[in-house]
Design a protein around this motif. Sequence first.
Motif, PDB file in Angstrom:
ATOM      1  N   LYS A   1       2.132   1.590   3.950  1.00  0.00           N
ATOM      2  CA  LYS A   1       1.375   0.938   5.016  1.00  0.00           C
ATOM      3  C   LYS A   1       1.427  -0.567   4.757  1.00  0.00           C
ATOM      4  CE  LYS A   1      -2.643   2.801   6.556  1.00  0.00           C
ATOM      5  NZ  LYS A   1      -2.532   3.695   7.723  1.00  0.00           N
TER       6      LYS A   1
ATOM      7  N   CYS B   1       1.405   5.155  -0.097  1.00  0.00           N
ATOM      8  CA  CYS B   1       0.619   6.313   0.333  1.00  0.00           C
ATOM      9  C   CYS B   1       1.354   7.608   0.024  1.00  0.00           C
ATOM     10  CB  CYS B   1       0.338   6.236   1.826  1.00  0.00           C
ATOM     11  SG  CYS B   1      -0.474   4.708   2.353  1.00  0.00           S
TER      12      CYS B   1
ATOM     13  N   GLU C   1      -9.396   9.098   2.392  1.00  0.00           N
ATOM     14  CA  GLU C   1      -8.601   9.237   1.174  1.00  0.00           C
ATOM     15  C   GLU C   1      -9.253   8.567  -0.030  1.00  0.00           C
ATOM     16  OE1 GLU C   1      -4.441   8.723   1.442  1.00  0.00           O
ATOM     17  OE2 GLU C   1      -4.325   9.454   3.508  1.00  0.00           O
TER      18      GLU C   1
ATOM     19  N   CYS D   1      -6.015   0.530   8.359  1.00  0.00           N
ATOM     20  CA  CYS D   1      -6.281   0.754   6.941  1.00  0.00           C
ATOM     21  C   CYS D   1      -7.646   0.200   6.546  1.00  0.00           C
ATOM     22  CB  CYS D   1      -5.188   0.132   6.078  1.00  0.00           C
ATOM     23  SG  CYS D   1      -5.291   0.625   4.333  1.00  0.00           S
TER      24      CYS D   1
ATOM     25  N   LYS E   1       1.624   4.689  11.023  1.00  0.00           N
ATOM     26  CA  LYS E   1       0.691   4.372   9.952  1.00  0.00           C
ATOM     27  C   LYS E   1       0.381   2.883   9.834  1.00  0.00           C
ATOM     28  CE  LYS E   1       0.543   8.586   7.953  1.00  0.00           C
ATOM     29  NZ  LYS E   1      -0.704   9.320   7.623  1.00  0.00           N
TER      30      LYS E   1
ATOM     31  N   ALA F   1      -8.332   6.248  -2.949  1.00  0.00           N
ATOM     32  CA  ALA F   1      -7.274   5.293  -3.284  1.00  0.00           C
ATOM     33  C   ALA F   1      -7.594   4.631  -4.616  1.00  0.00           C
ATOM     34  CB  ALA F   1      -7.122   4.245  -2.200  1.00  0.00           C
TER      35      ALA F   1
ATOM     36  N   ASP G   1      -6.719   6.232   6.114  1.00  0.00           N
ATOM     37  CA  ASP G   1      -5.311   6.123   6.526  1.00  0.00           C
ATOM     38  C   ASP G   1      -5.202   6.513   8.000  1.00  0.00           C
ATOM     39  OD1 ASP G   1      -2.539   6.095   6.707  1.00  0.00           O
ATOM     40  OD2 ASP G   1      -2.312   8.046   5.744  1.00  0.00           O
TER      41      ASP G   1
ATOM     42  N   ILE H   1       0.877  -1.169   0.000  1.00  0.00           N
ATOM     43  CA  ILE H   1       0.000   0.000   0.000  1.00  0.00           C
ATOM     44  C   ILE H   1       0.914   1.218   0.000  1.00  0.00           C
ATOM     45  CG2 ILE H   1      -1.855   1.213   1.180  1.00  0.00           C
ATOM     46  CD1 ILE H   1      -2.342  -1.517   2.695  1.00  0.00           C
TER      47      ILE H   1
ATOM     48  N   THR I   1      -4.840  12.977   2.204  1.00  0.00           N
ATOM     49  CA  THR I   1      -6.082  13.366   2.884  1.00  0.00           C
ATOM     50  C   THR I   1      -6.244  14.881   2.886  1.00  0.00           C
ATOM     51  OG1 THR I   1      -7.434  12.840   4.844  1.00  0.00           O
ATOM     52  CG2 THR I   1      -5.210  13.627   5.263  1.00  0.00           C
TER      53      THR I   1
ATOM     54  N   ALA J   1      -2.789   5.196  -2.088  1.00  0.00           N
ATOM     55  CA  ALA J   1      -3.626   6.153  -1.358  1.00  0.00           C
ATOM     56  C   ALA J   1      -3.069   7.548  -1.618  1.00  0.00           C
ATOM     57  CB  ALA J   1      -3.633   5.835   0.126  1.00  0.00           C
ATOM     58  N   THR J   2      -3.947   8.488  -1.982  1.00  0.00           N
ATOM     59  CA  THR J   2      -3.489   9.728  -2.602  1.00  0.00           C
ATOM     60  C   THR J   2      -3.458  10.946  -1.689  1.00  0.00           C
ATOM     61  OG1 THR J   2      -5.742  10.140  -3.402  1.00  0.00           O
ATOM     62  CG2 THR J   2      -4.256   8.922  -4.864  1.00  0.00           C
TER      63      THR J   2
END
Length: 205
Positions: free
Chosen positions: A34, A9, A60, A113, A107, A62, A90, A7, A174, A171-172
């Motif tokens: 993560k 992030c 987020e 997650c 994290k 994702a 996240d 994952i 927050t 994951a892009t």
Amino acid sequence: MPTPSKIVCVGRNYVAHAREMGNDVPKEPLLFLKPPSAIIREGESIVLHPVSTHIEFEGEIAVVMGARLSKAGSEAEARAAIGGVVALNDVTARDLQRNDGQWARAKGLDTFCPLGPVAPVPADLETIQLVTRVNGQVVQEATGADMVFKIPFLLHYISQYLTLEPGDLVATGTPAGTRKLEPGDVVEVELVGLSRVSNPVVAPS
């Protein structure tokens, strides 16, 4: 969806969130990982681990990789490798994040997650609408257009360093509005019309 191999992030990818954390927006994407062991699904509990005194949600957008991506030659190639989109939380131990200097503990704790179901990729990634609610109250709102680094750019960038395998998650980041979680809270992250995950928050047993 199967368990991803990793994952990946992105941190500080919304201007207002970077500022609320007291940070500048990075000149290049800020990446961290993560572990897949942190994944939980709809209705499973986010555990407030006793190693931290300040745990926060981070709703987020994702993406799930549908094809292998390594050293993509263009953003269009990276965009074409997306297999789906998914709501992701996240969860972050903010005190550990500040103290450690790197974010593996902050994290990566178990239950950190939450993931919703995978939805088809919309025609326009920038129109994806993210909404986070705590106990039914909206606390975060943003769209893909609000990101500092947009999704195709992120995937192109990441693929220069890490090979993204089918099923991997990205994951892009927050938006602003994160806050401390308390036992009894219910956190819901929704990509409106696409994917949603809701989880109760519990103290450790």
